[in-house]
Scaffold this motif. Structure first.
Motif, PDB file in Angstrom:
ATOM      1  N   MET A   1       0.828  -1.267  -0.016  1.00 42.15           N
ATOM      2  CA  MET A   1       0.047   0.065   0.067  1.00 42.15           C
ATOM      3  C   MET A   1       0.659   1.289   0.198  1.00 42.15           C
ATOM      4  O   MET A   1       1.719   1.476   0.824  1.00 42.15           O
ATOM      5  CB  MET A   1      -1.015   0.040   1.335  1.00 42.15           C
ATOM      6  N   GLU A   3       0.521   5.387   0.248  1.00 44.05           N
ATOM      7  CA  GLU A   3      -0.397   6.618   0.488  1.00 44.05           C
ATOM      8  C   GLU A   3       0.382   7.917   0.616  1.00 44.05           C
ATOM      9  O   GLU A   3       1.408   7.963   1.309  1.00 44.05           O
ATOM     10  CB  GLU A   3      -1.035   6.165   1.953  1.00 44.05           C
ATOM     11  N   ARG A   5      -0.055  11.727   1.023  1.00 41.11           N
ATOM     12  CA  ARG A   5      -1.064  12.839   1.855  1.00 41.11           C
ATOM     13  C   ARG A   5      -0.547  14.337   1.652  1.00 41.11           C
ATOM     14  O   ARG A   5       0.460  14.596   1.988  1.00 41.11           O
ATOM     15  CB  ARG A   5      -1.277  12.747   3.353  1.00 41.11           C
ATOM     16  N   THR A  21      -2.919  13.918  -2.995  1.00 35.77           N
ATOM     17  CA  THR A  21      -3.636  12.883  -1.735  1.00 35.77           C
ATOM     18  C   THR A  21      -3.980  11.624  -2.599  1.00 35.77           C
ATOM     19  O   THR A  21      -4.955  11.907  -3.298  1.00 35.77           O
ATOM     20  CB  THR A  21      -4.632  13.467  -1.112  1.00 35.77           C
ATOM     21  N   GLY A  23      -4.069   6.822  -2.841  1.00 34.18           N
ATOM     22  CA  GLY A  23      -3.613   5.400  -2.366  1.00 34.18           C
ATOM     23  C   GLY A  23      -3.424   4.494  -3.306  1.00 34.18           C
ATOM     24  O   GLY A  23      -4.249   4.619  -4.294  1.00 34.18           O
TER      25      GLY A  23
END
Ligand SMILES: Nc1ncnc2c1ncn2[C@@H]1O[C@H](COP(=O)(O)OP(=O)(O)OP(=O)(O)O)[C@@H](O)[C@H]1O
Length: 327
Positions: A1, A3, A5, A21, A23
């Motif tokens: 994963m 991610e 931000r 932002t 994922g």
């Protein structure tokens, strides 16, 4: 994963990545789509800790890349396939990487076979073709058997066989449960490879959605009609919520009426049909609707539409009705 931000990178006055932002989940191929200069490479470099974000952060498995204990075992990446010491053999190139990451020697043979370079393993890579260089770069990415893989424009310059090979490999890696993040500005290739899309334009994330949802939200299907009595048929089909566009080859595109309705109208008036086909919109059409005229954008024409002011998802071409609308 993976991610990100609020991920931001500025170079002087240029904002290469602007508060991104998004994922990237495991188990599917996620395409990272954007025109040249959109910020794809910069984003990938920040994921790999090669560039420091101006603001925001990006993590892999919840941690910043630089804090990973054995990075090559967690993230494999192909950023620039030419970035190989050409004087070394393919085998030695991989062996050096393996040794410095505590990866067993047998894994070098495994990945060489996996990418189809087993027979040229002892040849210096400076004699490699572009496709062989890409394969060597991919072998390096796979060396640590990582759960996260990133490829920056992996099919650039490859022949059809090489492209098919990479596409198949990516889908297989995703099926094995890995996170696969692949950038491209080639729509047709992305449409065949990715299941999920992160779309970037001028540094901003414009969409983070499934491939089918993205196309459905940003473009509409149409019906292609051919008839020796097209003028009469077009007159009968015109109406509110309908858009009719002649094709250069004499066919007619109809937006806003399903094929069944068009067939019924033709039959009711005794008009002959030579073709009646529902055409699904392409990823390219959806992308162009979202980002504005990409061709102009590619060429950097002054005054080209700003992707930041993009058409919101769910909109349809001007004058076109939503599918199924109309009588
Ligand atoms: N080291 C740098 N110094 C200054 N500007 C940079 C630097 N790296 C990238 N940029 C600028 O940041 C923007 C994004 O570039 P980036 O290479 O990330 O885009 P990209 O989407 O990968 O494009 P491409 O498909 O052409 O590789 C561009 O305007 C580029 O000129």
């Amino acid at each position: 994963m993976i991610e990100a931000r609020g991920l931001t990178k500025r170079y002087g006055d240029t904002t290469a990545v602007d508060r991104a932002t998004f994922g990237v989940a495991p188990g599917r191929v996620t395409g990272f789509l954007g025109p040249n200069g959109a910020g794809k490479t910069t984003t990938m470099r920040m994921i790999l800790g090669l560039d420091r974000p101006t603001a925001g952060e990006v993590t892999v498995h919840g941690r910043r890349y630089r804090t990973l204990g054995a990075p090559l075992r967690e993230v494999g990446a192909l950023l620039d396939a030419r970035n190989v010491h050409g004087g070394r053999t393919a085998y030695n190139h991989l062996l050096c990487l393996a040794k410095s990451n505590a990866i067993p020697r047998r894994r070098v043979d495994e990945v060489l076979d996996l990418v189809g370079l087993g027979s040229v393993a002892k040849k210096r890579s400076k004699g490699f073709s572009l496709g062989m260089g890409q394969r060597l770069g991919i072998a390096a990415a796979l060396l640590g058997d990582p759960a996260v893989l990133m490829f920056d424009e992996p099919v650039n310059g490859l022949d059809p066989e090489g492209i098919l090979w990479i596409r198949t490999l990516m889908r297989r890696l995703a099926r094995e449960g890995r996170t696969v993040f692949v950038s491209s500005h080639l729509m047709s290739e992305m449409a065949l490879t990715a299941e999920h899309l992160v779309v970037i334009g001028r540094g901003r994330i414009l969409a983070d959605t499934g491939m089918a949802e993205f196309i459905g939200a940003n473009a509409t299907s149409h019906v292609l009609v051919r008839s020796p009595q097209l003028t009469e048929l077009a007159r009968l089909l015109a109406g509110p919520g309908r858009r009719l566009e002649p094709e250069p080859d004499g066919a007619l595109r109809v937006y806003g009426a399903p094929a069944a309705r068009i067939g019924d109208v033709a039959a009711e008036h005794g008009l002959r049909l030579h073709e009646l086909a529902t055409v699904q919109p392409s990823l390219e059409e959806a992308f162009m609707r979202l980002t504005g005229e990409t061709v102009e954008y590619h060429a950097g024409v002054p005054g080209a539409p700003d992707p930041g002011g993009a058409v919101p998802p769910g909109s349809v071409p001007p004058g076109a009705a939503a599918p199924g609308a109309g009588g």
